[in-house]
Motif scaffolding. Structure first.
Motif: not given
Ligand SMILES: [Zn+2]
Length: 318
Positions: A283-291
């Motif tokens: 996961f990228s940081r952006e993906e983790v944040r939206s998750l």
């Protein structure tokens, strides 16, 4: 860059603005990580004194939290059943009766499990703990871990004799063979594997849809914490660990774990999830944040698990 995870001394209730490695307590922003910074003094210097323990049972402010079937028992108002210790002692209690938990501001807390059918069983303990005030969460967690331990050890595991509670029930002693039995705590590592600006999260079948979390596993005999992280990374995602850095710990009373949280740098490569994971991936940081800002916010409140803390730590340090 936002950096709002702080580790501070237990006595200090207001978290400092900057991250400071110290001892007992872990905060995420102003929120205390669940089960940390317990208000209880375990009274280790006094609890072996039978006269002192008798006085605690008679203390006017003595309270007891009661359990039913592994969950908190409910009072008639639907809230967790907390009674004056004298009233609790008169109820039908499972062996070994009232167990001493410690002192909160000088007043003793006890806990006991009710015989089946005496009171209604509350919801799943994890849900109860998630929504209780932080100090009570710590007290409930200690109570549940000790009661589950004691409830399964009426018989001495060494000789089959009958154990007797001592030190307020915080120790069991077998008069037949002299063996002492202590509440157990099982060390587990929990870690966020990362490489560069990506991390790996996994999910188990049966978790709510869209939920991903850090990896975890029990420490095996003869293993360091770092070696346990490396073994689990290899077993669960088939990637080699390069470096493990300790972050913080959290008691996890489901039933008796101590979660030791690490950031683990792993080699970049293809993630191949083990059979006990339904999925694991980068996961990228952006993906983790939206998750975590989406559906998962409901299942993983920020303050509740060290898994979430490790993820937040990684997001903040990027
Ligand atoms: Zn024995």
């Amino acid at each position: 860059m936002l950096n709002d995870i702080s580790f501070i001394l237990g006595a200090q209730r207001n978290p400092p603005a900057k991250l400071a490695m110290s001892t007992a307590t872990v905060y995420i922003g102003a929120m205390r990580l669940a089960f940390t910074d317990s208000p209880l003094d375990h009274a280790g210097l006094n609890r072996s004194d039978a006269g002192w323990m008798d006085a605690q049972h008679r203390h006017d402010g003595a309270r007891a939290v009661l359990f039913a079937g592994g969950a908190l028992a409910l009072g008639e108002d639907g809230a967790p059943l907390i009674l004056p210790a004298r009233e609790a002692a008169a109820m039908p209690l499972k062996w070994p009766g009232l167990i001493f938990l410690g002192l909160q501001d000088g007043a003793p807390w006890f806990a006991a499990s009710l015989e089946p059918g005496v009171r209604e069983r509350g919801p799943d303990f994890r849900m109860s703990a998630m929504h209780a005030p932080p100090d009570l969460t710590c007290i409930f967690a200690r109570a549940r871990a000790i009661l589950l331990w004691a409830g399964r050890r009426r018989v001495c595991s060494n000789c089959g004799g009958s154990n007797e509670p001592v030190d307020g029930g915080l120790r069991l002693l077998c008069p037949s063979c002299g063996m002492e039995h202590y509440p157990r705590t099982d060390p587990s590592v929990i870690f966020l594997p990362y490489s560069g600006d990506r991390c790996v999260l996994g999910r188990q079948a049966g978790w709510p849809p869209g939920m991903y979390a850090t990896l975890a596993g029990f420490v095996e005999p003869g293993e360091t914490l770092e070696a346990a992280c490396a073994r689990e990374a290899l077993e669960e995602i088939h990637l080699k660990a390069l470096r493990a850095e300790y972050v913080a710990s959290q008691p996890w009373p489901f039933p008796s774990s101590l979660m030791l949280g690490f950031m683990v740098e792993i080699e970049p490569g293809e993630v191949r999830p083990d059979d006990d994971l339904e999925d694991a991936r980068w996961f990228s940081r952006e993906e983790v944040r939206s998750l975590y800002d989406g559906e998962m916010a409901r299942w993983s409140p920020r303050h509740f698990s060290i898994s979430r803390l490790l993820v937040e730590h990684w997001l903040d340090t990027g």
